[in-house]
Design a protein around this motif. Structure first.
Motif, PDB file in Angstrom:
ATOM      1  N   ALA A  94     -10.522  11.350   5.804  1.00 32.20           N
ATOM      2  CA  ALA A  94     -11.506  11.196   4.727  1.00 32.20           C
ATOM      3  C   ALA A  94     -11.004  10.242   3.655  1.00 32.20           C
ATOM      4  O   ALA A  94     -11.754   9.405   3.145  1.00 32.20           O
ATOM      5  CB  ALA A  94     -11.844  12.550   4.118  1.00 32.20           C
ATOM      6  N   GLN A  95      -9.724  10.346   3.322  1.00 31.78           N
ATOM      7  CA  GLN A  95      -9.175   9.493   2.261  1.00 31.78           C
ATOM      8  C   GLN A  95      -8.980   8.055   2.718  1.00 31.78           C
ATOM      9  O   GLN A  95      -8.927   7.142   1.888  1.00 31.78           O
ATOM     10  CB  GLN A  95      -7.851  10.068   1.773  1.00 31.78           C
ATOM     11  N   ALA A  96      -8.878   7.846   4.024  1.00 33.07           N
ATOM     12  CA  ALA A  96      -8.699   6.491   4.542  1.00 33.07           C
ATOM     13  C   ALA A  96      -9.996   5.687   4.482  1.00 33.07           C
ATOM     14  O   ALA A  96      -9.966   4.458   4.616  1.00 33.07           O
ATOM     15  CB  ALA A  96      -8.186   6.541   5.979  1.00 33.07           C
ATOM     16  N   ILE A  97     -11.117   6.359   4.262  1.00 35.74           N
ATOM     17  CA  ILE A  97     -12.395   5.653   4.059  1.00 35.74           C
ATOM     18  C   ILE A  97     -12.483   5.355   2.571  1.00 35.74           C
ATOM     19  O   ILE A  97     -12.981   6.160   1.784  1.00 35.74           O
ATOM     20  CB  ILE A  97     -13.581   6.507   4.543  1.00 35.74           C
ATOM     21  N   VAL A  98     -11.970   4.209   2.172  1.00 35.32           N
ATOM     22  CA  VAL A  98     -11.757   3.951   0.743  1.00 35.32           C
ATOM     23  C   VAL A  98     -12.958   3.325   0.046  1.00 35.32           C
ATOM     24  O   VAL A  98     -13.178   3.563  -1.145  1.00 35.32           O
ATOM     25  CB  VAL A  98     -10.503   3.064   0.522  1.00 35.32           C
ATOM     26  N   ASP A  99     -13.738   2.520   0.757  1.00 32.74           N
ATOM     27  CA  ASP A  99     -14.863   1.842   0.126  1.00 32.74           C
ATOM     28  C   ASP A  99     -16.010   2.820  -0.090  1.00 32.74           C
ATOM     29  O   ASP A  99     -16.395   3.539   0.839  1.00 32.74           O
ATOM     30  CB  ASP A  99     -15.335   0.677   0.998  1.00 32.74           C
ATOM     31  N   GLY A 159      -5.820   3.247 -10.100  1.00 36.90           N
ATOM     32  CA  GLY A 159      -6.857   4.263 -10.252  1.00 36.90           C
ATOM     33  C   GLY A 159      -6.774   5.265  -9.119  1.00 36.90           C
ATOM     34  O   GLY A 159      -5.706   5.827  -8.839  1.00 36.90           O
ATOM     35  N   PRO A 160      -7.887   5.477  -8.393  1.00 39.82           N
ATOM     36  CA  PRO A 160      -7.876   6.468  -7.302  1.00 39.82           C
ATOM     37  C   PRO A 160      -7.267   5.928  -6.009  1.00 39.82           C
ATOM     38  O   PRO A 160      -7.128   6.673  -5.039  1.00 39.82           O
ATOM     39  CB  PRO A 160      -9.358   6.779  -7.112  1.00 39.82           C
ATOM     40  N   LEU A 161      -6.929   4.632  -5.969  1.00 37.77           N
ATOM     41  CA  LEU A 161      -6.414   4.027  -4.744  1.00 37.77           C
ATOM     42  C   LEU A 161      -4.887   3.981  -4.757  1.00 37.77           C
ATOM     43  O   LEU A 161      -4.274   3.469  -5.705  1.00 37.77           O
ATOM     44  CB  LEU A 161      -6.960   2.613  -4.573  1.00 37.77           C
ATOM     45  N   VAL A 162      -4.296   4.513  -3.705  1.00 34.88           N
ATOM     46  CA  VAL A 162      -2.842   4.501  -3.556  1.00 34.88           C
ATOM     47  C   VAL A 162      -2.505   3.765  -2.266  1.00 34.88           C
ATOM     48  O   VAL A 162      -2.944   4.162  -1.180  1.00 34.88           O
ATOM     49  CB  VAL A 162      -2.266   5.932  -3.517  1.00 34.88           C
ATOM     50  N   SER A 163      -1.735   2.697  -2.385  1.00 36.87           N
ATOM     51  CA  SER A 163      -1.332   1.916  -1.218  1.00 36.87           C
ATOM     52  C   SER A 163       0.139   2.177  -0.916  1.00 36.87           C
ATOM     53  O   SER A 163       0.951   2.372  -1.819  1.00 36.87           O
ATOM     54  CB  SER A 163      -1.554   0.417  -1.470  1.00 36.87           C
ATOM     55  N   PHE A 164       0.463   2.175   0.363  1.00 39.45           N
ATOM     56  CA  PHE A 164       1.844   2.403   0.760  1.00 39.45           C
ATOM     57  C   PHE A 164       2.140   1.640   2.042  1.00 39.45           C
ATOM     58  O   PHE A 164       1.231   1.257   2.787  1.00 39.45           O
ATOM     59  CB  PHE A 164       2.124   3.895   0.946  1.00 39.45           C
ATOM     60  N   ARG A 165       3.415   1.419   2.290  1.00 38.38           N
ATOM     61  CA  ARG A 165       3.861   0.684   3.477  1.00 38.38           C
ATOM     62  C   ARG A 165       4.730   1.577   4.335  1.00 38.38           C
ATOM     63  O   ARG A 165       5.676   2.199   3.841  1.00 38.38           O
ATOM     64  CB  ARG A 165       4.629  -0.568   3.080  1.00 38.38           C
ATOM     65  N   THR A 170       6.039  -3.178  10.155  1.00 38.27           N
ATOM     66  CA  THR A 170       5.473  -2.520   8.988  1.00 38.27           C
ATOM     67  C   THR A 170       3.964  -2.378   9.135  1.00 38.27           C
ATOM     68  O   THR A 170       3.324  -3.133   9.871  1.00 38.27           O
ATOM     69  CB  THR A 170       5.777  -3.298   7.694  1.00 38.27           C
ATOM     70  N   SER A 171       3.429  -1.385   8.444  1.00 40.53           N
ATOM     71  CA  SER A 171       1.987  -1.150   8.433  1.00 40.53           C
ATOM     72  C   SER A 171       1.576  -0.770   7.021  1.00 40.53           C
ATOM     73  O   SER A 171       2.154   0.141   6.430  1.00 40.53           O
ATOM     74  CB  SER A 171       1.617  -0.030   9.415  1.00 40.53           C
ATOM     75  N   ASP A 172       0.601  -1.475   6.473  1.00 40.70           N
ATOM     76  CA  ASP A 172       0.117  -1.204   5.116  1.00 40.70           C
ATOM     77  C   ASP A 172      -1.152  -0.368   5.160  1.00 40.70           C
ATOM     78  O   ASP A 172      -2.067  -0.636   5.943  1.00 40.70           O
ATOM     79  CB  ASP A 172      -0.149  -2.511   4.373  1.00 40.70           C
ATOM     80  N   SER A 173      -1.200   0.658   4.302  1.00 37.96           N
ATOM     81  CA  SER A 173      -2.323   1.586   4.269  1.00 37.96           C
ATOM     82  C   SER A 173      -2.745   1.850   2.833  1.00 37.96           C
ATOM     83  O   SER A 173      -1.938   1.718   1.908  1.00 37.96           O
ATOM     84  CB  SER A 173      -1.947   2.922   4.926  1.00 37.96           C
ATOM     85  N   THR A 174      -4.003   2.244   2.657  1.00 33.86           N
ATOM     86  CA  THR A 174      -4.523   2.636   1.347  1.00 33.86           C
ATOM     87  C   THR A 174      -5.359   3.894   1.509  1.00 33.86           C
ATOM     88  O   THR A 174      -6.169   4.004   2.439  1.00 33.86           O
ATOM     89  CB  THR A 174      -5.380   1.522   0.717  1.00 33.86           C
ATOM     90  N   LEU A 175      -5.162   4.844   0.600  1.00 34.42           N
ATOM     91  CA  LEU A 175      -5.948   6.073   0.572  1.00 34.42           C
ATOM     92  C   LEU A 175      -6.651   6.199  -0.775  1.00 34.42           C
ATOM     93  O   LEU A 175      -6.121   5.764  -1.798  1.00 34.42           O
ATOM     94  CB  LEU A 175      -5.052   7.299   0.786  1.00 34.42           C
ATOM     95  N   ARG A 176      -7.838   6.800  -0.755  1.00 35.75           N
ATOM     96  CA  ARG A 176      -8.566   7.064  -1.994  1.00 35.75           C
ATOM     97  C   ARG A 176      -8.448   8.553  -2.322  1.00 35.75           C
ATOM     98  O   ARG A 176      -8.780   9.411  -1.511  1.00 35.75           O
ATOM     99  CB  ARG A 176     -10.042   6.685  -1.873  1.00 35.75           C
TER     100      ARG A 176
END
Length: 242
Positions: free
Chosen positions: A108-113, A177-183, A196-202
């Motif tokens: 659910a959090q990976a659907i950021v838009d 804000g509500p978006l957290v990105s991590f590698r 490496t893989s870059d991801s963002t969660l809301r």
């Protein structure tokens, strides 16, 4: 596009080995039992752990995921023929008349838009039978889980059959804000290859989630704390009205 963690051939091949403890799925098995579900839609099914777990219990399961690499792993597992696998996302699902749809883990959090989130909720609504449930988890922003996402806390060395020693860790790269990105970083000791893989969660507030569900026609039947992670996650039970 799916993150490399779910698509790159070398990364998807070791995904399960790097996350072998899937006791978190026990909560969703119990939910399926509680709701007497016989037809289940597993959204963001990944390498198929939950879908196959349910299929082994005799349920009719459909797994959907946008990452073809992860689906390739799922389809190659024993018992995979008992699951209907769909390459895609929740915005374009067939009329499944599902009793239960789930989004486990970070799905659910990976659907950021916001538009994609709205489209996913609508797509799931249409795939449920009247009276069917969408159940999913999301981290409570108040817990600030990302503060523990660093190399020191997440570094692991794993011995994987036919692969060898693998080093892995993840670390936050940005908080906006509500978006957290991590590698996520993975190093294969056998050849020194580093991927490496870059991801963002809301991180959505409870009110924000409930408002989005109601706007798409759901009834928010319950919001529970995750029994295996008290105080850290919320589990939403949203029902399509009869």
């Amino acid at each position: 596009m799916p993150d490399d963690l779910f698509e790159h051939p070398r990364l998807v091949a070791i995904y399960d080995a790097l996350d072998p403890d899937r006791s978190d799925l026990d909560v969703y098995v119990a939910v399926a039992d509680e709701l007497c579900a016989r037809r289940v839609l597993d959204i963001g099914c990944g390498t198929g752990a939950f879908a196959l777990l349910l299929a082994d219990r005799g349920l009719e399961v459909t797994g959907v995921d946008p990452a073809s690499g992860s689906l390739g792993i799922a389809r190659a597992k024993p018992g995979a023929e008992r699951v209907r696998w769909i390459h895609g996302d929740a915005t374009a699902l067939p009329p499944l008349q599902a009793d239960l749809a789930t989004m486990t883990g970070n799905v659910a959090q990976a659907i950021v838009d916001p538009l994609d989130w709205d489209g996913a909720l609508q797509g799931v609504y249409e795939a449920l039978r009247p009276g069917g449930y969408l159940v999913f988890e999301t981290r409570d922003p108040a817990d600030k889980a990302w503060q523990q996402w660093n190399r020191a806390a997440s570094y692991r060395v794993t011995e994987i059959d036919d692969v060898g020693v693998v080093e892995s860790w993840h670390e936050v790269t940005d908080v906006s804000g509500p978006l957290v990105s991590f590698r996520s970083t993975v190093i294969f000791a056998a050849d020194g290859d580093a991927l490496t893989s870059d991801s963002t969660l809301r991180f959505r507030e409870r009110d924000e989630v409930e408002e989005a569900l109601v706007a798409r026609g759901y009834v928010v039947a319950d919001v529970r704390g995750a029994p295996d992670r008290p105080g850290r996650e919320l589990v939403f039970f949203a029902r399509r009205p009869d």
